[in-house]
Design a protein around this motif. Structure first.
Motif, PDB file in Angstrom:
ATOM      1  N   THR A  65      -3.410  41.087  -0.145  1.00  0.00           N
ATOM      2  CA  THR A  65      -2.840  40.628  -1.413  1.00  0.00           C
ATOM      3  C   THR A  65      -1.331  40.767  -1.303  1.00  0.00           C
ATOM      4  O   THR A  65      -0.824  41.471  -0.429  1.00  0.00           O
ATOM      5  CB  THR A  65      -3.360  41.452  -2.602  1.00  0.00           C
ATOM      6  OG1 THR A  65      -2.973  42.829  -2.435  1.00  0.00           O
ATOM      7  CG2 THR A  65      -4.869  41.341  -2.739  1.00  0.00           C
ATOM      8  N   ASP A  66      -0.627  40.121  -2.195  1.00  0.00           N
ATOM      9  CA  ASP A  66       0.836  40.172  -2.176  1.00  0.00           C
ATOM     10  C   ASP A  66       1.307  41.424  -2.918  1.00  0.00           C
ATOM     11  O   ASP A  66       1.965  41.339  -3.943  1.00  0.00           O
ATOM     12  CB  ASP A  66       1.422  38.908  -2.787  1.00  0.00           C
ATOM     13  CG  ASP A  66       2.907  38.769  -2.525  1.00  0.00           C
ATOM     14  OD1 ASP A  66       3.429  39.462  -1.635  1.00  0.00           O
ATOM     15  OD2 ASP A  66       3.560  37.961  -3.226  1.00  0.00           O
ATOM     16  N   GLY A  67       0.894  42.574  -2.425  1.00  0.00           N
ATOM     17  CA  GLY A  67       1.292  43.841  -3.007  1.00  0.00           C
ATOM     18  C   GLY A  67       0.218  44.449  -3.892  1.00  0.00           C
ATOM     19  O   GLY A  67      -0.803  43.829  -4.205  1.00  0.00           O
ATOM     20  N   LEU A  68       0.479  45.698  -4.287  1.00  0.00           N
ATOM     21  CA  LEU A  68      -0.499  46.436  -5.081  1.00  0.00           C
ATOM     22  C   LEU A  68      -0.616  45.924  -6.509  1.00  0.00           C
ATOM     23  O   LEU A  68      -1.687  46.011  -7.110  1.00  0.00           O
ATOM     24  CB  LEU A  68      -0.159  47.924  -5.067  1.00  0.00           C
ATOM     25  CG  LEU A  68      -0.275  48.598  -3.703  1.00  0.00           C
ATOM     26  CD1 LEU A  68       0.217  50.040  -3.757  1.00  0.00           C
ATOM     27  CD2 LEU A  68      -1.706  48.543  -3.198  1.00  0.00           C
ATOM     28  N   LEU A  75      -8.270  42.761  -9.348  1.00  0.00           N
ATOM     29  CA  LEU A  75      -9.394  43.654  -9.648  1.00  0.00           C
ATOM     30  C   LEU A  75      -9.624  43.823 -11.150  1.00  0.00           C
ATOM     31  O   LEU A  75     -10.715  44.217 -11.562  1.00  0.00           O
ATOM     32  CB  LEU A  75      -9.180  45.008  -8.975  1.00  0.00           C
ATOM     33  CG  LEU A  75      -9.262  44.987  -7.451  1.00  0.00           C
ATOM     34  CD1 LEU A  75      -8.884  46.345  -6.874  1.00  0.00           C
ATOM     35  CD2 LEU A  75     -10.641  44.551  -6.982  1.00  0.00           C
ATOM     36  N   ALA A  76      -8.613  43.508 -11.974  1.00  0.00           N
ATOM     37  CA  ALA A  76      -8.792  43.590 -13.425  1.00  0.00           C
ATOM     38  C   ALA A  76      -9.776  42.530 -13.920  1.00  0.00           C
ATOM     39  O   ALA A  76     -10.482  42.743 -14.910  1.00  0.00           O
ATOM     40  CB  ALA A  76      -7.446  43.437 -14.137  1.00  0.00           C
ATOM     41  N   TYR A  91      -3.676  50.325  -0.487  1.00  0.00           N
ATOM     42  CA  TYR A  91      -3.502  49.238   0.479  1.00  0.00           C
ATOM     43  C   TYR A  91      -3.591  47.907  -0.251  1.00  0.00           C
ATOM     44  O   TYR A  91      -4.477  47.708  -1.082  1.00  0.00           O
ATOM     45  CB  TYR A  91      -4.592  49.315   1.562  1.00  0.00           C
ATOM     46  CG  TYR A  91      -4.450  48.271   2.630  1.00  0.00           C
ATOM     47  CD1 TYR A  91      -3.473  48.373   3.613  1.00  0.00           C
ATOM     48  CD2 TYR A  91      -5.277  47.159   2.650  1.00  0.00           C
ATOM     49  CE1 TYR A  91      -3.333  47.402   4.594  1.00  0.00           C
ATOM     50  CE2 TYR A  91      -5.148  46.184   3.628  1.00  0.00           C
ATOM     51  CZ  TYR A  91      -4.171  46.313   4.593  1.00  0.00           C
ATOM     52  OH  TYR A  91      -4.028  45.354   5.558  1.00  0.00           O
ATOM     53  N   ALA A  92      -2.687  47.006   0.062  1.00  0.00           N
ATOM     54  CA  ALA A  92      -2.636  45.692  -0.596  1.00  0.00           C
ATOM     55  C   ALA A  92      -3.696  44.767  -0.007  1.00  0.00           C
ATOM     56  O   ALA A  92      -3.401  43.888   0.805  1.00  0.00           O
ATOM     57  CB  ALA A  92      -1.247  45.090  -0.475  1.00  0.00           C
ATOM     58  N   LEU A 110      -8.281  33.120   0.171  1.00  0.00           N
ATOM     59  CA  LEU A 110      -7.711  32.977   1.514  1.00  0.00           C
ATOM     60  C   LEU A 110      -6.311  32.376   1.464  1.00  0.00           C
ATOM     61  O   LEU A 110      -5.423  32.814   2.196  1.00  0.00           O
ATOM     62  CB  LEU A 110      -8.632  32.141   2.398  1.00  0.00           C
ATOM     63  CG  LEU A 110      -9.884  32.871   2.886  1.00  0.00           C
ATOM     64  CD1 LEU A 110     -10.883  31.882   3.467  1.00  0.00           C
ATOM     65  CD2 LEU A 110      -9.523  33.948   3.904  1.00  0.00           C
ATOM     66  N   LEU A 111      -6.108  31.398   0.606  1.00  0.00           N
ATOM     67  CA  LEU A 111      -4.772  30.811   0.472  1.00  0.00           C
ATOM     68  C   LEU A 111      -3.780  31.858  -0.024  1.00  0.00           C
ATOM     69  O   LEU A 111      -2.673  31.979   0.518  1.00  0.00           O
ATOM     70  CB  LEU A 111      -4.792  29.606  -0.468  1.00  0.00           C
ATOM     71  CG  LEU A 111      -3.422  28.996  -0.784  1.00  0.00           C
ATOM     72  CD1 LEU A 111      -2.711  28.534   0.481  1.00  0.00           C
ATOM     73  CD2 LEU A 111      -3.563  27.868  -1.787  1.00  0.00           C
ATOM     74  N   ASP A 112      -4.167  32.635  -1.039  1.00  0.00           N
ATOM     75  CA  ASP A 112      -3.269  33.673  -1.548  1.00  0.00           C
ATOM     76  C   ASP A 112      -2.959  34.712  -0.473  1.00  0.00           C
ATOM     77  O   ASP A 112      -1.824  35.171  -0.364  1.00  0.00           O
ATOM     78  CB  ASP A 112      -3.879  34.352  -2.773  1.00  0.00           C
ATOM     79  CG  ASP A 112      -3.831  33.477  -4.018  1.00  0.00           C
ATOM     80  OD1 ASP A 112      -3.123  32.446  -4.015  1.00  0.00           O
ATOM     81  OD2 ASP A 112      -4.514  33.826  -5.005  1.00  0.00           O
ATOM     82  N   ALA A 113      -3.966  35.073   0.320  1.00  0.00           N
ATOM     83  CA  ALA A 113      -3.752  36.034   1.405  1.00  0.00           C
ATOM     84  C   ALA A 113      -2.801  35.450   2.447  1.00  0.00           C
ATOM     85  O   ALA A 113      -1.906  36.143   2.949  1.00  0.00           O
ATOM     86  CB  ALA A 113      -5.085  36.412   2.039  1.00  0.00           C
ATOM     87  N   TRP A 114      -3.012  34.175   2.777  1.00  0.00           N
ATOM     88  CA  TRP A 114      -2.139  33.497   3.737  1.00  0.00           C
ATOM     89  C   TRP A 114      -0.698  33.475   3.222  1.00  0.00           C
ATOM     90  O   TRP A 114       0.237  33.788   3.952  1.00  0.00           O
ATOM     91  CB  TRP A 114      -2.654  32.077   3.986  1.00  0.00           C
ATOM     92  CG  TRP A 114      -1.860  31.293   4.966  1.00  0.00           C
ATOM     93  CD1 TRP A 114      -2.016  31.266   6.318  1.00  0.00           C
ATOM     94  CD2 TRP A 114      -0.761  30.415   4.680  1.00  0.00           C
ATOM     95  NE1 TRP A 114      -1.088  30.419   6.888  1.00  0.00           N
ATOM     96  CE2 TRP A 114      -0.301  29.892   5.899  1.00  0.00           C
ATOM     97  CE3 TRP A 114      -0.131  30.023   3.499  1.00  0.00           C
ATOM     98  CZ2 TRP A 114       0.757  28.999   5.978  1.00  0.00           C
ATOM     99  CZ3 TRP A 114       0.933  29.139   3.577  1.00  0.00           C
ATOM    100  CH2 TRP A 114       1.366  28.635   4.807  1.00  0.00           C
ATOM    101  N   LEU A 115      -0.532  33.120   1.935  1.00  0.00           N
ATOM    102  CA  LEU A 115       0.806  33.070   1.342  1.00  0.00           C
ATOM    103  C   LEU A 115       1.475  34.446   1.340  1.00  0.00           C
ATOM    104  O   LEU A 115       2.691  34.546   1.501  1.00  0.00           O
ATOM    105  CB  LEU A 115       0.742  32.521  -0.087  1.00  0.00           C
ATOM    106  CG  LEU A 115       0.464  31.028  -0.205  1.00  0.00           C
ATOM    107  CD1 LEU A 115       0.123  30.658  -1.641  1.00  0.00           C
ATOM    108  CD2 LEU A 115       1.639  30.205   0.306  1.00  0.00           C
ATOM    109  N   ALA A 116       0.680  35.502   1.177  1.00  0.00           N
ATOM    110  CA  ALA A 116       1.230  36.859   1.175  1.00  0.00           C
ATOM    111  C   ALA A 116       1.791  37.241   2.539  1.00  0.00           C
ATOM    112  O   ALA A 116       2.728  38.033   2.624  1.00  0.00           O
ATOM    113  CB  ALA A 116       0.150  37.858   0.759  1.00  0.00           C
TER     114      ALA A 116
END
Length: 129
Positions: A65-68, A75-76, A91-92, A110-116
């Motif tokens: 993820t892009d940070g905590l 997760l909310a 861990y992010a 997956l896209l958000d993870a890639w962008l991060a």
């Protein structure tokens, strides 16, 4: 319902992604050598923490993820199949039960993870498409 091969195809469709083996056992995906997703099994400690509760079924995918702050936002109100374990405290990253998540949500995660993890120039170029 997605498979590990579905996740691999989605990850590899993103720019400059390579697939590698992690510890010669699990598949992992990286953009310019920065890992953003990988197959994640459970350790004995993970299973012990689940206690009598049935753990999410394998295969499980871990994604950055892009940070905590982003992690806590996910997760909310997580998409179905997205979860967290104590090993990932601080861990992010989050985990995805592939047999539960929708293809649309998996692709978005997956896209958000890639962008991060993608370099800014590559991420900006991809956003312009």
């Amino acid at each position: 319902m997605a498979t590990l091969d579905d996740a691999a195809a989605m990850a590899l469709a993103l720019p400059e992604v390579t697939e590698t083996e992690q510890w010669k056992t699990w598949r992992a995906w990286a953009v310019r050598d920065k890992k953003f997703a990988w197959e994640r099994t459970y350790t004995k400690a993970d299973l012990k923490r689940f206690g009598d509760e049935e753990p999410p079924s394998l295969p499980v995918l871990a994604v950055r993820t892009d940070g905590l702050v982003e992690k806590e936002a996910i997760l909310a109100d997580p998409p179905r199949g997205v979860f967290h374990i104590p090993h990932f405290n601080g861990y992010a990253g989050v985990l995805i039960e592939l047999s539960v998540i929708s293809d649309v949500d998996l692709e978005a995660m997956l896209l958000d993870a890639w962008l991060a993890m993608a370099p800014k120039d590559l991420a900006e170029e991809h956003r312009k498409r």
